[in-house]
Design an enzyme around this catalytic site. Structure first.
Site, PDB file in Angstrom:
ATOM      1  N   LYS A 192       0.837  -1.069   0.069  1.00  0.00           N
ATOM      2  CA  LYS A 192      -0.006   0.015  -0.030  1.00  0.00           C
ATOM      3  C   LYS A 192       0.798   1.186   0.168  1.00  0.00           C
ATOM      4  CE  LYS A 192      -3.691  -2.444  -0.160  1.00  0.00           C
ATOM      5  NZ  LYS A 192      -4.478  -3.178   0.553  1.00  0.00           N
TER       6      LYS A 192
HETATM    7  C1  LIG Z   1      -5.311  -4.351   1.093  1.00  0.00           C
HETATM    8  C2  LIG Z   1      -6.882  -4.220   1.065  1.00  0.00           C
HETATM    9  C3  LIG Z   1      -7.780  -4.565   2.206  1.00  0.00           C
HETATM   10  C4  LIG Z   1      -7.032  -5.317   3.176  1.00  0.00           C
HETATM   11  O1  LIG Z   1      -6.124  -4.641   3.887  1.00  0.00           O
HETATM   12  P1  LIG Z   1      -5.229  -5.517   5.098  1.00  0.00           P
HETATM   13  O2  LIG Z   1      -4.446  -4.275   5.742  1.00  0.00           O
HETATM   14  O3  LIG Z   1      -4.483  -6.306   4.287  1.00  0.00           O
HETATM   15  O4  LIG Z   1      -6.132  -6.281   5.813  1.00  0.00           O
HETATM   16  C5  LIG Z   1      -8.868  -4.316   1.993  1.00  0.00           C
HETATM   17  N1  LIG Z   1      -9.637  -3.863   1.050  1.00  0.00           N
HETATM   18  C6  LIG Z   1      -8.866  -3.434  -0.161  1.00  0.00           C
HETATM   19  C7  LIG Z   1      -9.557  -3.133  -1.233  1.00  0.00           C
HETATM   20  C8  LIG Z   1      -7.543  -3.519  -0.137  1.00  0.00           C
HETATM   21  O5  LIG Z   1      -6.637  -3.346  -1.196  1.00  0.00           O
END
Ligand SMILES: *Cc1c(COP(=O)(O)O)cnc(C)c1O
Length: 390
Positions: A192
């Site tokens: 991210k």
């Molecule tokens: C990465 C992601 C999540 C989950 O995030 P985590 O921190 O890994 O739990 C949820 N929704 C979307 C759209 C994502 O890309």
């Protein structure tokens, strides 16, 4: 295949975290401090996050965005028999949390230009059981939040934004996290826009929701370990007020988050620059390039998702293979939920119910976009696409 006379270049992944000495040193310091679980670093990270958003909200650090989404829906009282509207073009975390609570997600199709949930379809999906809407700011481009918030208001629905891609994203000049939704949840997963390894942040302006999420984040206890360690009330005493979860962020992760957040302005600038360079370098090819933010707004550019235009000479799978043969990593965001066995079978979903998301899925590839990639890395991607499609 690469020509025999081309030296093999190192593999270029589709994403890689940008972690420097500042993060390494901060994590080492947290480890040496003797306080590794939720504590001073977590408090600092939460305050810095609130400040980044401009204040006026509560930021709760959690060990994943998935945990944050679960806490948000739980605090809003979502339960068995309730329906929550979400897009099909998302990661399964968005809707699995709805099932954790015994409620049912109702999937809707996306707008073919933005790939964000289509507000007209959200409106059409409302039933007497609908309790909430979960917009996902796909790739880092804001959903039409005016429309979604208006629909929610009109029907008395809650709004939980899955902002996993949306740090930082603005809608009509306002940062996601400051809009009139109930809770907004960011992700700090490895790929991210900032990372803590694993982690997330749930943001709300509603003190009651913040209070419930804070308690449920740590076993339903009314005091966390740091509070017990530092306050004057006897350290051993706490009360359990609900069967809570174990969703707190560690100080080791938060120490990394504080440093990553400090670098976010530079990260944003680099992502904007790389996205503009892709636009310029790819516009002559038979591709649908990702939609830009409206003038004056910020696109987080978590993802750069290209789609093959009708009539392109390669299939999506052949394009992925061609790039892989040239040492370039890609991904697909996402196999839409309606194509996964669990969601498909449980709710009798078919691709024909989601024509836009399904068509986009079959044509899409996420190409490398990360702050630590060099301009020369990007030139390789552009040249490879030109070779394959030009
Ligand atoms: C990465 C992601 C999540 C989950 O995030 P985590 O921190 O890994 O739990 C949820 N929704 C979307 C759209 C994502 O890309």
């Amino acid at each position: 295949m690469p020509n025999a006379d081309t030296p093999a270049l190192p593999f270029l992944p589709f994403a890689r975290p940008d972690i420097g000495d500042a993060e390494v040193n901060a994590v080492a310091e947290a480890m040496r401090s003797g306080w590794v679980t939720t504590g001073p670093q977590t408090r600092t990270f939460e305050q810095a996050f609130t400040d980044y958003l401009g204040g006026g909200v509560d930021s709760l650090a959690v060990n994943s965005a998935t945990a944050g989404l679960h806490l948000a829906l739980e605090a809003l009282g979502i339960g068995p028999g309730d329906e929550v509207i979400a897009p099909t073009l998302t990661f399964t975390a968005t809707t699995e949390v709805v099932r954790y609570l015994g409620a049912d997600p109702v999937l809707v199709d996306v707008d073919p230009v933005t790939l964000n949930m289509d507000p007209a379809l959200v409106r059409a999906a409302i039933t007497p059981r609908t309790k909430a809407i979960m917009p996902v700011h796909y790739g880092g481009l804001a959903c039409d939040m005016d429309a979604i918030l208006a629909i929610a208001k009109e029907h008395g629905l809650k709004v939980v934004e899955d902002a996993a891609h949306a740090l930082p994203t603005t809608w009509k000049g306002t940062l996601v996290g400051q809009l009139a939704s109930d809770v907004t949840v960011f992700s700090f997963y490895a790929n991210k826009t900032i990372t803590t390894g694993e982690g997330g942040m749930a943001v709300t302006r509603d003190p009651e929701l913040a209070k419930r999420m804070r308690v449920m984040r740590l076993h339903g206890m009314n005091r966390d370990a740091f509070d017990r360690f530092t306050s004057k009330t006897p350290a051993w005493y706490y009360e359990v007020v609900a069967p809570g979860f174990k969703y707190n962020m560690t100080d080791v992760a938060a120490a990394m988050g504080v440093q990553q957040l400090a670098r976010l302005p530079a990260f944003v600038e680099r992502r904007q620059y790389l996205a503009q360079r892709y636009h310029a370098g790819l516009k002559h090819l038979p591709l649908v390039l990702p939609a830009e933010a409206p003038a004056g707004d910020v696109h987080a550019w978590h993802l750069y998702v290209i789609r093959l235009a009708p009539g392109a000479r390669l299939s999506r799978d052949a394009l992925v293979q061609g790039l892989s043969d040239r040492g370039i990593g890609t991904s697909v965001h996402y196999v839409p939920l309606h194509r996964h066995p669990y969601w498909r079978d449980r709710y009798a979903l078919t691709p024909a119910m989601f024509p836009e998301a399904d068509a986009a899925y079959q044509a899409m590839v996420s190409i490398p976009l990360f702050t630590a990639m060099a301009d020369a890395d990007q030139d390789r991607v552009i040249a490879a696409l030109d070779q394959l499609l030009g």
